[in-house]
Write an enzyme that holds these catalytic residues in place. Structure first.
Site, PDB file in Angstrom:
ATOM      1  N   CYS A  32       0.750  -1.151   0.044  1.00 31.30           N
ATOM      2  CA  CYS A  32       0.000  -0.034  -0.048  1.00 31.30           C
ATOM      3  C   CYS A  32       0.731   1.282   0.125  1.00 31.30           C
ATOM      4  O   CYS A  32       0.773   1.910  -0.810  1.00 31.30           O
ATOM      5  CB  CYS A  32      -0.859  -0.196   1.128  1.00 31.30           C
ATOM      6  SG  CYS A  32      -1.992  -1.242   1.129  1.00 31.30           S
TER       7      CYS A  32
HETATM    8  N1  LIG Z   1      -2.900  -6.023   1.795  1.00 33.43           N
HETATM    9  C1  LIG Z   1      -3.301  -5.014   2.560  1.00 33.43           C
HETATM   10  O1  LIG Z   1      -2.845  -4.796   3.662  1.00 33.43           O
HETATM   11  C2  LIG Z   1      -4.392  -3.906   1.768  1.00 33.43           C
HETATM   12  C3  LIG Z   1      -4.891  -3.137   2.718  1.00 33.43           C
HETATM   13  C4  LIG Z   1      -5.879  -2.045   2.099  1.00 33.43           C
HETATM   14  C5  LIG Z   1      -5.987  -2.313   0.933  1.00 33.43           C
HETATM   15  N2  LIG Z   1      -5.465  -3.346   0.119  1.00 33.43           N
HETATM   16  C6  LIG Z   1      -5.917  -2.942  -1.518  1.00 33.43           C
HETATM   17  O2  LIG Z   1      -6.608  -4.121  -1.758  1.00 33.43           O
HETATM   18  C7  LIG Z   1      -6.300  -4.574  -3.100  1.00 33.43           C
HETATM   19  C8  LIG Z   1      -6.065  -6.223  -2.917  1.00 33.43           C
HETATM   20  O3  LIG Z   1      -4.677  -6.403  -2.078  1.00 33.43           O
HETATM   21  P1  LIG Z   1      -4.284  -7.727  -1.219  1.00 33.43           P
HETATM   22  O4  LIG Z   1      -3.248  -7.381  -0.489  1.00 33.43           O
HETATM   23  O5  LIG Z   1      -5.369  -8.455  -0.603  1.00 33.43           O
HETATM   24  O6  LIG Z   1      -3.869  -8.585  -2.799  1.00 33.43           O
HETATM   25  P2  LIG Z   1      -3.351 -10.091  -2.653  1.00 33.43           P
HETATM   26  O7  LIG Z   1      -2.482 -10.174  -3.936  1.00 33.43           O
HETATM   27  O8  LIG Z   1      -3.041 -10.572  -1.324  1.00 33.43           O
HETATM   28  O9  LIG Z   1      -4.688 -10.897  -3.330  1.00 33.43           O
HETATM   29  C9  LIG Z   1      -5.162 -10.497  -4.514  1.00 33.43           C
HETATM   30  C10 LIG Z   1      -5.699 -11.654  -4.988  1.00 33.43           C
HETATM   31  O10 LIG Z   1      -6.586 -11.579  -6.222  1.00 33.43           O
HETATM   32  C11 LIG Z   1      -6.358 -12.639  -7.076  1.00 33.43           C
HETATM   33  N3  LIG Z   1      -6.648 -12.128  -8.430  1.00 33.43           N
HETATM   34  C12 LIG Z   1      -5.692 -11.592  -9.407  1.00 33.43           C
HETATM   35  N4  LIG Z   1      -6.175 -11.451 -10.508  1.00 33.43           N
HETATM   36  C13 LIG Z   1      -7.619 -11.965 -10.301  1.00 33.43           C
HETATM   37  C14 LIG Z   1      -8.533 -12.215 -11.340  1.00 33.43           C
HETATM   38  N5  LIG Z   1      -8.526 -11.669 -12.546  1.00 33.43           N
HETATM   39  N6  LIG Z   1      -9.934 -12.914 -10.821  1.00 33.43           N
HETATM   40  C15 LIG Z   1      -9.733 -13.275  -9.513  1.00 33.43           C
HETATM   41  N7  LIG Z   1      -8.769 -13.152  -8.615  1.00 33.43           N
HETATM   42  C16 LIG Z   1      -7.565 -12.496  -9.097  1.00 33.43           C
HETATM   43  C17 LIG Z   1      -4.977 -13.117  -6.637  1.00 33.43           C
HETATM   44  O11 LIG Z   1      -4.827 -14.567  -7.012  1.00 33.43           O
HETATM   45  C18 LIG Z   1      -4.865 -12.958  -5.273  1.00 33.43           C
HETATM   46  O12 LIG Z   1      -5.400 -13.915  -4.537  1.00 33.43           O
HETATM   47  C19 LIG Z   1      -5.309  -3.859  -3.704  1.00 33.43           C
HETATM   48  O13 LIG Z   1      -5.812  -2.955  -4.120  1.00 33.43           O
HETATM   49  C20 LIG Z   1      -4.365  -3.222  -2.362  1.00 33.43           C
HETATM   50  O14 LIG Z   1      -4.003  -2.269  -2.666  1.00 33.43           O
HETATM   51  C21 LIG Z   1      -4.528  -4.111   0.437  1.00 33.43           C
END
Ligand SMILES: NC(=O)c1ccc[n+]([C@@H]2O[C@H](COP(=O)([O-])OP(=O)(O)OC[C@H]3O[C@@H](n4cnc5c(N)ncnc54)[C@H](O)[C@@H]3O)[C@@H](O)[C@H]2O)c1
Length: 438
Positions: free
Chosen positions: A273
């Site tokens: 992030c």
């Molecule tokens: N990790 C954090 O602490 C956090 C906190 C707040 C916001 N975010 C935001 O949330 C969003 C997700 O982050 P995250 O940390 O969960 O990412 P992550 O990489 O842990 O998870 C994303 C998931 O999406 C899946 N994916 C990718 N393309 C796909 C598709 N076409 N169809 C279905 N699934 C698909 C991946 O396989 C993965 O399991 C990002 O925008 C991030 O900036 C993350």
């Protein structure tokens, strides 16, 4: 039309589809499930889907109990089969939003996922983007794709909203359920529906005027962190030159009951992030002819922090008449923050590269990461293993750099077993001698 959906939400006869079962999507699945809401999770990663359905953990801090409860549940399932999209009433997109190699927004995950669901979109669907992104994404990028493929009209046939995720992995005080959720709808019906859905599972929903305002809220929160972390990082360097301990200063300043919020300096930003999200706004602002000077300055200061840690390491080794070239250096901590196994954008990688370039042999130890999972950015480290935690192994290093302050590490043992420690996290508060603050 939405009255029927509101009633079904109330009766828990409403299936929440979660797309992307990562650090955000998986706890969200659990949060709805705990309130008896049926949940259908989608991911392209077959391993994650299998783990959810078989009760195997793949995100350590979330624990095994949660996974086995999800697997046993008859109102929760995960799948890679997108043709099951119509079974869900709401579709919450929790997919990655990284930067590309030019440090510009990489919208491919959001676009690909939107295209995938647009093929199965049906009347009444509520689509909510949760991924962090620049203002305008939901309405200007997603809605046109959804409308074009499905032939349906947003706000009439289906509903679209944006609700940023504020999940803080590993935070024991605030889980998904306890963090108020900002929601912006594309139209009133979308907002009403999205708010009603989140109200079931989340302590408070905070409605805002529209999607772009909600998108801007999330970026504002993360820019606020990035800028303030840069400020304390700069103060750390200034005060160190004056022989003043920045941590003592910050602890004392934090006793002011108003007008001050404590941030902690460190070895550089990490995670999915804070190092990334601010640049989503920088990119979008250019389209409006506006410069984001604060964001870029903060980026500059924070990016320089690993160099500062390396300089301290050089100085520390020098005291022992040693050079980085030829030294064995241990990086204690690979996760970007304490008590989690998330190594994305970790400054440990940067330190590894910098020190290796200078001729050091570099290893890492992390109690939560036994080996480095494949990453696109640091391919050469794929599979590299955490060293064994033993006196004999630790003693074999010329210097140890504390990069992450995990609770699971015994820092007293590390102190006793090491000849030189570069401490970028203040775990050795008040100790001098072999400890050099960085
Ligand atoms: N990790 C954090 O602490 C956090 C906190 C707040 C916001 N975010 C935001 O949330 C969003 C997700 O982050 P995250 O940390 O969960 O990412 P992550 O990489 O842990 O998870 C994303 C998931 O999406 C899946 N994916 C990718 N393309 C796909 C598709 N076409 N169809 C279905 N699934 C698909 C991946 O396989 C993965 O399991 C990002 O925008 C991030 O900036 C993350």
């Amino acid at each position: 039309m939405i009255q029927d959906y509101l009633r079904r939400i109330d009766e828990r006869d409403y299936t929440v589809g979660i797309i992307g079962l990562g650090y955000v999507g998986l706890p969200l699945m659990w949060t709805f499930h705990k309130k008896d809401m049926p949940v259908l999770g989608f991911d392209i990663d077959t391993h994650k889907v299998k783990c959810v359905n078989e009760g195997k953990s793949y995100i350590k801090h979330l624990g095994d109990e949660m996974m086995s409860a999800l697997a046993k549940s008859d109102i929760c399932e995960a799948t890679t089969d997108f043709s099951r999209i119509p079974e869900a009433d709401a579709l919450l997109l929790c997919v990655p939003t990284p930067l590309d190699q030019h440090r510009e927004p990489d919208m491919s995950y959001v676009v690909n996922t939107t295209e995938a669901i647009s093929k199965y979109l049906r009347k009444g669907h509520l689509v909510v983007l949760e991924s962090t992104t620049y203002p305008g994404t939901t309405e200007d990028v997603m809605i046109p794709i959804l409308e074009k493929t499905s032939g349906l009209k947003a706000g009439v046939d289906f509903f679209v909203a944006y609700s940023p995720e504020r999940e803080d992995p590993g935070n024991v005080n605030f889980n998904t359920e306890r963090i108020p959720k900002v929601v912006g709808g594309s139209g009133e019906d979308a907002l009403t529906l999205a708010k009603a859905m989140y109200d079931v599972a989340i302590v408070q929903t905070v409605p805002v005027s529209d999607c772009k305002t909600a998108e801007a809220v999330k970026l504002t929160e993360n820019i606020f962190r990035s800028v303030n972390i840069a400020l304390v990082n700069e103060l750390k360097m200034v005060f160190a030159a004056m022989d003043i301990d920045v941590h003592e200063v910050l602890d004392a300043a934090a006793t002011k009951p108003f007008g001050f919020m404590k941030f902690s300096p460190g070895p550089g930003l990490g995670g999915h992030c804070i190092p990334i999200d601010p640049f989503y706004l920088t990119w979008k602002a250019r389209e409006f002819g506006v410069h984001t000077k604060f964001i870029e300055l903060a980026g500059e200061v924070n990016t320089a922090m690993p160099d500062y840690v390396v300089n301290k390491t050089v100085a520390g080794l020098n005291k022992f008449k040693k050079s980085v070239n030829g030294s064995r250096i241990l990086l204690a901590g690979l996760a970007y923050k304490p008590d989690v196994d998330d190594m994305r954008e970790s400054p440990t990688f940067i330190l590894m590269e910098l020190l290796e370039k200078m001729g050091a042999t570099v290893e890492f130890f992390d109690p939560h990461i036994s080996f480095i999972h494949p990453t696109r950015e640091h391919e050469k480290y794929n599979g590299k293993k955490s060293v064994e935690w033993s006196k004999e192994v630790i003693q074999s290093f010329d210097a140890v750099i504390v990069v992450t302050d995990h609770k699971a590490v015994n820092y007293d043992d590390l102190y006793d077993w090491s000849g030189l420690i570069i401490d970028s996290r203040n775990v050795y508060k008040g100790r001098n001698g072999k400890v050099l603050k960085a």
